[in-house]
Design a protein around this motif. Structure first.
Motif, short mmCIF file in Angstrom:
data_model
loop_
_atom_site.label_atom_id
_atom_site.label_comp_id
_atom_site.label_asym_id
_atom_site.label_seq_id
_atom_site.Cartn_x
_atom_site.Cartn_y
_atom_site.Cartn_z
N LYS A 140 0.85 -1.19 0.00
CA LYS A 140 0.00 0.00 0.00
C LYS A 140 0.88 1.25 0.00
O LYS A 140 2.02 1.21 0.48
CB LYS A 140 -0.92 0.01 1.22
N TYR A 141 0.33 2.33 -0.53
CA TYR A 141 1.08 3.58 -0.64
C TYR A 141 0.28 4.71 0.01
O TYR A 141 -0.94 4.70 0.04
CB TYR A 141 1.36 3.90 -2.11
N GLU A 142 1.00 5.69 0.52
CA GLU A 142 0.38 6.83 1.18
C GLU A 142 1.00 8.12 0.66
O GLU A 142 2.22 8.23 0.52
CB GLU A 142 0.59 6.74 2.69
N ASP A 143 0.16 9.10 0.34
CA ASP A 143 0.64 10.42 -0.07
C ASP A 143 0.63 11.37 1.12
O ASP A 143 -0.27 11.33 1.96
CB ASP A 143 -0.24 10.99 -1.17
N SER A 144 1.64 12.22 1.20
CA SER A 144 1.71 13.22 2.26
C SER A 144 2.37 14.48 1.73
O SER A 144 3.03 14.47 0.69
CB SER A 144 2.51 12.68 3.46
N VAL A 145 2.16 15.59 2.45
CA VAL A 145 2.85 16.84 2.17
C VAL A 145 3.84 17.08 3.31
O VAL A 145 3.48 16.98 4.48
CB VAL A 145 1.86 18.02 2.08
N LYS A 146 5.08 17.39 2.95
CA LYS A 146 6.11 17.64 3.96
C LYS A 146 6.64 19.06 3.82
O LYS A 146 6.81 19.56 2.71
CB LYS A 146 7.25 16.62 3.82
N ILE A 147 6.90 19.70 4.98
CA ILE A 147 7.38 21.07 5.02
C ILE A 147 8.83 21.07 5.49
O ILE A 147 9.17 20.43 6.48
CB ILE A 147 6.52 21.94 5.98
N TRP A 148 9.68 21.84 4.78
CA TRP A 148 11.12 21.85 5.03
C TRP A 148 11.62 23.27 5.26
O TRP A 148 11.10 24.23 4.69
CB TRP A 148 11.87 21.23 3.85
N ASP A 149 12.68 23.41 6.07
CA ASP A 149 13.33 24.69 6.31
C ASP A 149 14.33 24.96 5.19
O ASP A 149 15.18 24.13 4.90
CB ASP A 149 14.05 24.65 7.67
N THR A 150 14.24 26.13 4.54
CA THR A 150 15.10 26.41 3.39
C THR A 150 16.54 26.74 3.79
O THR A 150 17.44 26.68 2.96
CB THR A 150 14.55 27.58 2.55
N LYS A 151 16.76 27.10 5.07
CA LYS A 151 18.13 27.39 5.50
C LYS A 151 18.88 26.13 5.88
O LYS A 151 20.06 25.96 5.54
CB LYS A 151 18.11 28.35 6.69
#
Length: 304
Positions: free
Chosen positions: A241-252
């Motif tokens: 099975k597969y799961e989609d997610s949104v991930k937030i990252w720090d640009t510095k």
């Protein structure tokens, strides 16, 4: 596919044979156009917000007049653009308001006269490799493309030629995004790695970042450029099975800040947007999700 209106109050989406107009504040459909024979792929607003261009599986693009709040199954295109021999999957309006650019699975980019519907000049191609994604610079003078061979190219819009090559990815690049100041570019690869590039010298500024996505679908800066978001799927441990997610990252630092969950199906390629205040994301699967609450911070219990 989705596109935010110039006044940042509406979103147009293309799914299946339908086009829908959404009010962001209430999260509801306020207009719907049905009855198309071909499937809708990308959608793109004109700069004055009066028209929308859609691309389709039949290799054509069409320009539509938008009438807010009216639902009809008999809408007719204002203009039709023909020339591609495969699905049109990206559309960009150029700043002069007279031209647009399309990308197709046939491997080419083409520039069009919006009024006449005619192609301007020759098609653009990245040698033998197929371009899989493009994005226009904030000043409208350059285009960045990602290709199936892992190449990231900078093109001059006026001459239609590559002016710089950014090397580092080893497999297909599926998403690219400019910073608001036009000095940096983000790229996401289909092996789940992300990079940030300095446009002037072509060097990697950040990365490669292992995002944990088995395949990345989209990458985009936050409005203030302090963060960027990625989306893609990953395989659940021990399961088919597969799961989609949104991930937030720090640009510095390139570090993971948050994980947003909620999709039960695949988020479409290239479809991820922030609202202007940076507090919410739009990420369409078979339905459109607005993510703002329910953030899973790194280190908290995972459902994987």
């Amino acid at each position: 596919m989705i596109a935010l209106s110039p006044d940042e109050k509406k979103v147009v989406s293309g799914t299946g044979h339908d086009m829908k107009l959404w009010d962001i504040d209430i999260g509801k459909v306020i207009a719907k156009w049905t009855g198309r024979r071909d499937k809708v792929m990308p959608v793109c607003w004109s700069r004055d917000g009066r028209r929308v261009v859609s691309g389709s599986f039949d290799g054509t693009a069409r320009q539509w007049d938008v009438e807010n709040g009216q639902e009809t199954s008999a809408i007719k295109p204002r203009q039709k653009f023909e020339g591609h021999i495969d699905t049109v999957n990206t559309i960009i309006h150029l700043p002069d308001g007279q031209r647009m650019m399309t990308r197709s699975f046939d491997g080419s980019l083409r520039v069009w006269n919006l009024k006449s519907g005619k192609q301007i000049g020759d098609e653009w191609r990245d040698g033998d490799s197929i371009m899989s994604t493009i994005a226009l610079s904030p000043d409208g003078k350059k285009v960045v493309s990602g290709s199936e061979n892992g190449g990231v190219m900078l093109w001059d819009v006026d001459i239609g030629k590559v002016v710089k090559k950014l090397t580092g990815h080893t497999i297909a690049v599926g998403s690219v995004c400019w910073s608001r100041d036009g000095r940096r570019v983000l790229s996401g690869s289909k092996n789940g790695t992300a990079r940030e590039w300095e446009v002037e010298n072509g060097e990697t500024n950040l990365g490669p970042i292992e995002t944990g996505h088995t395949c990345m679908h989209a990458i985009v800066y936050s409005p203030d450029m302090t963060m960027f978001a990625t989306t893609g799927y990953h395989q659940l441990r021990g399961l088919d099975k597969y799961e989609d997610s949104v991930k937030i990252w720090d640009t510095k630092t390139g570090e993971l800040v948050a994980i947003l969950k909620g999709h039960t199906d695949m988020v479409y390629y290239g479809c991820l947007a922030w609202t202007p205040d940076g507090k919410k994301h739009l990420s369409p699967g078979h339905s459109i999700n607005q993510s703002g609450n329910g953030v899973q911070r790194r280190g908290s219990r995972s459902h994987c």
